[in-house]
Design an enzyme around this catalytic site. Structure first.
Site, PDB file in Angstrom:
ATOM      1  N   ILE A   1       0.837  -1.198   0.000  1.00 29.87           N
ATOM      2  CA  ILE A   1       0.000   0.000   0.000  1.00 29.87           C
ATOM      3  C   ILE A   1       0.874   1.251   0.000  1.00 29.87           C
ATOM      4  O   ILE A   1       2.041   1.231   0.391  1.00 29.87           O
ATOM      5  CB  ILE A   1      -0.952   0.002   1.216  1.00 29.87           C
ATOM      6  CG1 ILE A   1      -0.156   0.009   2.519  1.00 29.87           C
ATOM      7  CG2 ILE A   1      -1.875  -1.197   1.153  1.00 29.87           C
ATOM      8  CD1 ILE A   1      -1.029   0.085   3.764  1.00 29.87           C
ATOM      9  N   CYS A   2       0.281   2.330  -0.474  1.00 28.71           N
ATOM     10  CA  CYS A   2       1.012   3.595  -0.612  1.00 28.71           C
ATOM     11  C   CYS A   2       0.635   4.521   0.530  1.00 28.71           C
ATOM     12  O   CYS A   2      -0.483   5.032   0.600  1.00 28.71           O
ATOM     13  CB  CYS A   2       0.676   4.242  -1.965  1.00 28.71           C
ATOM     14  SG  CYS A   2       1.448   5.849  -2.219  1.00 28.71           S
ATOM     15  N   LEU A   3       1.572   4.710   1.434  1.00 27.81           N
ATOM     16  CA  LEU A   3       1.432   5.668   2.532  1.00 27.81           C
ATOM     17  C   LEU A   3       2.713   6.478   2.623  1.00 27.81           C
ATOM     18  O   LEU A   3       3.763   6.065   2.114  1.00 27.81           O
ATOM     19  CB  LEU A   3       1.179   4.955   3.865  1.00 27.81           C
ATOM     20  CG  LEU A   3      -0.107   4.140   4.000  1.00 27.81           C
ATOM     21  CD1 LEU A   3      -0.128   3.420   5.339  1.00 27.81           C
ATOM     22  CD2 LEU A   3      -1.334   5.037   3.869  1.00 27.81           C
TER      23      LEU A   3
END
Length: 328
Positions: A90-92
């Site tokens: 995921i992109c955080l």
């Protein structure tokens, strides 16, 4: 596990310390490394209260780089949740998709709180994000307690169980509120950012920018071609110059360099020459300086003439005095 890794490695020291600090599970989160891999952790977080994820238990993996904490970890959620894609990094701001925003002071606990804080926020088309409806997310939250991990078993059993007494339950509520508040603050200080999704609709400004870029692409290519041609010409000239000077000796190169320097110097007349009339300045003085001892010769002649005149005058006066005596 300690005997498998280099105890002098900063990453190993840091992960060992964090594993010790998080060895006791809380009611809201828990994470520990695998028994055979210090650089892969499994985590479990409880869904934030008063949201579509309330009551849900979510499990996932954290893959850490060998130069942690100088680089961020990769986060993968395994439990279906409606906010993050399952089995995908995921992109955080705290994940490996954005190493430029990562801070070495952040830890695995910070990552867990960031996940809790970001769950109620919109995905905005970032990598690994989903935009399920609230009803679907609530259904997934209820079914999440049935999820089972091949490595950890049922994640809902990993979190701390609620206390039996009223005082314990009250203390847990206070800790839960503090954790939720901290997670929200962390989410505020971080921003979810990712490359623009090509499938997403483009705004008017983006379309105009692309149109301007297309119109100027021809001009840009022409400039690039000119620069390439200029560099090629410079390289050819340099090769010719090297070929010409290849057979010259060191003395020839020195003379050629001297002649080249003279050619670039301004035509300055020699000292003592009038640039307009080309006449020497102080010609008499220069002529005197050309004959060594000229000043001293003039002095001797003057002295000799003075002495001769003095002798003549003396003899004349002495002759007049002798004639006067004879006449008397």
């Amino acid at each position: 596990m300690e005997t498998q890794y280099n105890q002098r490695s900063p990453a190993v020291k840091r992960l060992m310390r964090e594993a010790q600090e998080m060895s006791t599970a809380t009611k809201d989160y828990f994470a520990q490394p695998l028994e055979d891999n210090l650089f892969e952790w499994h985590f479990t977080v409880r869904g934030p209260s008063d949201t579509d994820y309330q009551g849900g238990i979510y499990h996932g993996r954290i893959i850490l780089p060998t130069d942690y904490p100088m680089k961020p970890p990769n986060i993968i959620v395994l439990t279906p949740n409606g906010r993050f894609e399952v089995g995908k990094k995921i992109c955080l701001s705290i994940s490996g998709h954005h190493p430029e925003s990562w801070q070495p002071s952040w830890s695995i606990r910070t990552a867990l709180l960031a996940i809790i804080g970001f769950m109620p926020t919109p995905g905005e088309g970032t990598i690994g994000s989903l935009n399920y409806s609230p009803e679907e997310r609530r259904k997934l939250a209820l079914s999440s307690v049935q999820f089972t991990c091949d490595q950890c078993g049922n994640p809902s059993l990993l979190l701390r169980v609620s206390g039996e007494t009223q005082e314990d339950q009250e203390e847990e509520r206070r800790q839960n509120a503090a954790t939720q508040l901290e997670a929200k603050e962390i989410a505020k200080t971080m921003s979810i950012s990712s490359p623009t999704d090509e499938t997403a609709p483009k705004s008017k400004d983006q379309s105009e920018s692309e149109a301007n870029g297309t119109a100027n692409s021809g001009l840009s290519r022409e400039i690039v071609e000119r620069k390439k041609a200029s560099k090629a010409a410079q390289e050819r000239f340099r090769q010719k110059l090297l070929a010409r000077t290849k057979g010259l000796t060191g003395l020839d190169l020195k003379i050629a360099s001297s002649n080249s320097n003279r050619a670039h110097q301004p035509n300055i007349p020699p000292a003592g020459i009038d640039p307009l009339g080309q006449q020497p300045r102080g010609a008499a003085r220069n002529r005197q300086q050309e004959v060594p001892g000229l000043n001293s010769l003039y002095d001797y002649l003057i002295i000799f003439l003075v002495v001769a005149i003095s002798a003549l005058l003396y003899r004349r006066l002495h002759g007049f005095q002798a004639d006067e005596q004879v006449m008397s």
